[in-house]
Design a protein around this motif. Structure first.
Motif, PDB file in Angstrom:
ATOM      1  N   UNK A  24     -25.521  -4.241  37.309  1.00  0.00           N
ATOM      2  CA  UNK A  24     -25.455  -4.833  38.640  1.00  0.00           C
ATOM      3  C   UNK A  24     -26.228  -3.980  39.639  1.00  0.00           C
ATOM      4  N   UNK A  25     -26.260  -4.413  40.911  1.00  0.00           N
ATOM      5  CA  UNK A  25     -27.139  -3.751  41.871  1.00  0.00           C
ATOM      6  C   UNK A  25     -26.723  -2.319  42.166  1.00  0.00           C
ATOM      7  N   UNK A  26     -25.416  -2.017  42.175  1.00  0.00           N
ATOM      8  CA  UNK A  26     -24.977  -0.642  42.362  1.00  0.00           C
ATOM      9  C   UNK A  26     -24.862   0.045  41.021  1.00  0.00           C
ATOM     10  N   UNK A  27     -25.896   0.717  40.571  1.00  0.00           N
ATOM     11  CA  UNK A  27     -25.931   1.317  39.230  1.00  0.00           C
ATOM     12  C   UNK A  27     -24.999   2.516  39.150  1.00  0.00           C
ATOM     13  N   UNK A  28     -23.708   2.253  39.002  1.00  0.00           N
ATOM     14  CA  UNK A  28     -22.743   3.338  38.885  1.00  0.00           C
ATOM     15  C   UNK A  28     -22.150   3.353  37.496  1.00  0.00           C
ATOM     16  N   UNK A  29     -22.025   4.540  36.885  1.00  0.00           N
ATOM     17  CA  UNK A  29     -21.403   4.596  35.558  1.00  0.00           C
ATOM     18  C   UNK A  29     -19.908   4.276  35.637  1.00  0.00           C
ATOM     19  N   UNK A  30     -19.434   3.577  34.637  1.00  0.00           N
ATOM     20  CA  UNK A  30     -18.023   3.191  34.563  1.00  0.00           C
ATOM     21  C   UNK A  30     -17.380   4.004  33.451  1.00  0.00           C
ATOM     22  N   UNK A  31     -16.214   4.569  33.708  1.00  0.00           N
ATOM     23  CA  UNK A  31     -15.507   5.349  32.695  1.00  0.00           C
ATOM     24  C   UNK A  31     -14.193   4.660  32.358  1.00  0.00           C
ATOM     25  N   UNK A  32     -13.948   4.468  31.066  1.00  0.00           N
ATOM     26  CA  UNK A  32     -12.705   3.852  30.607  1.00  0.00           C
ATOM     27  C   UNK A  32     -12.130   4.692  29.485  1.00  0.00           C
ATOM     28  N   UNK A  33     -10.810   4.632  29.303  1.00  0.00           N
ATOM     29  CA  UNK A  33     -10.149   5.339  28.207  1.00  0.00           C
ATOM     30  C   UNK A  33      -9.652   4.332  27.188  1.00  0.00           C
ATOM     31  N   UNK A  34      -9.991   4.564  25.916  1.00  0.00           N
ATOM     32  CA  UNK A  34      -9.536   3.726  24.821  1.00  0.00           C
ATOM     33  C   UNK A  34      -8.915   4.612  23.747  1.00  0.00           C
ATOM     34  N   UNK A  35      -8.065   4.037  22.950  1.00  0.00           N
ATOM     35  CA  UNK A  35      -7.543   4.707  21.767  1.00  0.00           C
ATOM     36  C   UNK A  35      -8.156   4.025  20.549  1.00  0.00           C
ATOM     37  N   UNK A  36      -8.893   4.790  19.753  1.00  0.00           N
ATOM     38  CA  UNK A  36      -9.568   4.248  18.577  1.00  0.00           C
ATOM     39  C   UNK A  36      -8.909   4.822  17.340  1.00  0.00           C
ATOM     40  N   UNK A  37      -8.493   3.946  16.436  1.00  0.00           N
ATOM     41  CA  UNK A  37      -7.796   4.360  15.219  1.00  0.00           C
ATOM     42  C   UNK A  37      -8.838   4.804  14.182  1.00  0.00           C
ATOM     43  N   UNK A  38      -9.254   6.086  14.273  1.00  0.00           N
ATOM     44  CA  UNK A  38     -10.324   6.583  13.410  1.00  0.00           C
ATOM     45  C   UNK A  38      -9.889   6.739  11.964  1.00  0.00           C
ATOM     46  N   UNK A  39      -8.628   7.011  11.725  1.00  0.00           N
ATOM     47  CA  UNK A  39      -8.165   7.167  10.345  1.00  0.00           C
ATOM     48  C   UNK A  39      -8.456   5.907   9.539  1.00  0.00           C
ATOM     49  N   UNK A  40      -8.241   4.777  10.175  1.00  0.00           N
ATOM     50  CA  UNK A  40      -8.500   3.503   9.510  1.00  0.00           C
ATOM     51  C   UNK A  40      -9.987   3.318   9.225  1.00  0.00           C
ATOM     52  N   UNK A  41     -10.827   3.777  10.156  1.00  0.00           N
ATOM     53  CA  UNK A  41     -12.265   3.557  10.020  1.00  0.00           C
ATOM     54  C   UNK A  41     -12.940   4.545   9.072  1.00  0.00           C
ATOM     55  N   UNK A  42     -12.294   5.690   8.814  1.00  0.00           N
ATOM     56  CA  UNK A  42     -12.937   6.737   8.016  1.00  0.00           C
ATOM     57  C   UNK A  42     -12.327   6.878   6.630  1.00  0.00           C
ATOM     58  N   UNK A  43     -11.536   5.918   6.210  1.00  0.00           N
ATOM     59  CA  UNK A  43     -10.974   6.002   4.863  1.00  0.00           C
ATOM     60  C   UNK A  43     -12.082   5.904   3.824  1.00  0.00           C
TER      61      UNK A  43
END
Length: 85
Positions: A34-53
């Motif tokens: 969008x016109x105001x190029x500002x970075x957006x920061x969000x927090x997520x929880x990612x279940x890495x154990x499931x993805x790295x089996x």
């Protein structure tokens, strides 16, 4: 013959990110288009154990970063992913 009942509603794998068990908090920054190029920061929880089996241990760190990037691209609908380390 008509095909009214054969439409696909969503792609396979869309929205199937469940959270639970072992997890890692990750901060992900993205640029908005969008016109105001500002970075957006969000927090997520990612279940890495499931993805790295079944990934051998020497390859897990790089694979984890790739999985985090893939998750962020899917969650924020952008390819501009910057991971704060």
């Amino acid at each position: 013959s008509s095909h009214f009942g054969s439409s696909h509603s969503a792609p396979a794998g869309a929205g199937d990110w469940t959270v639970g068990g072992r997890h890692k908090m990750v901060k992900i920054a993205k640029k908005t288009g969008r016109k105001g190029q500002e970075p957006v920061t969000r927090d997520y929880t990612i279940h890495l154990h499931k993805l790295l089996q079944k990934i051998q241990f020497k390859k897990r760190a790089g694979r984890a970063i790739r999985e985090i990037r893939k998750f962020a691209a899917r969650a924020m609908t952008t390819k501009d992913i910057r991971i704060d380390t």
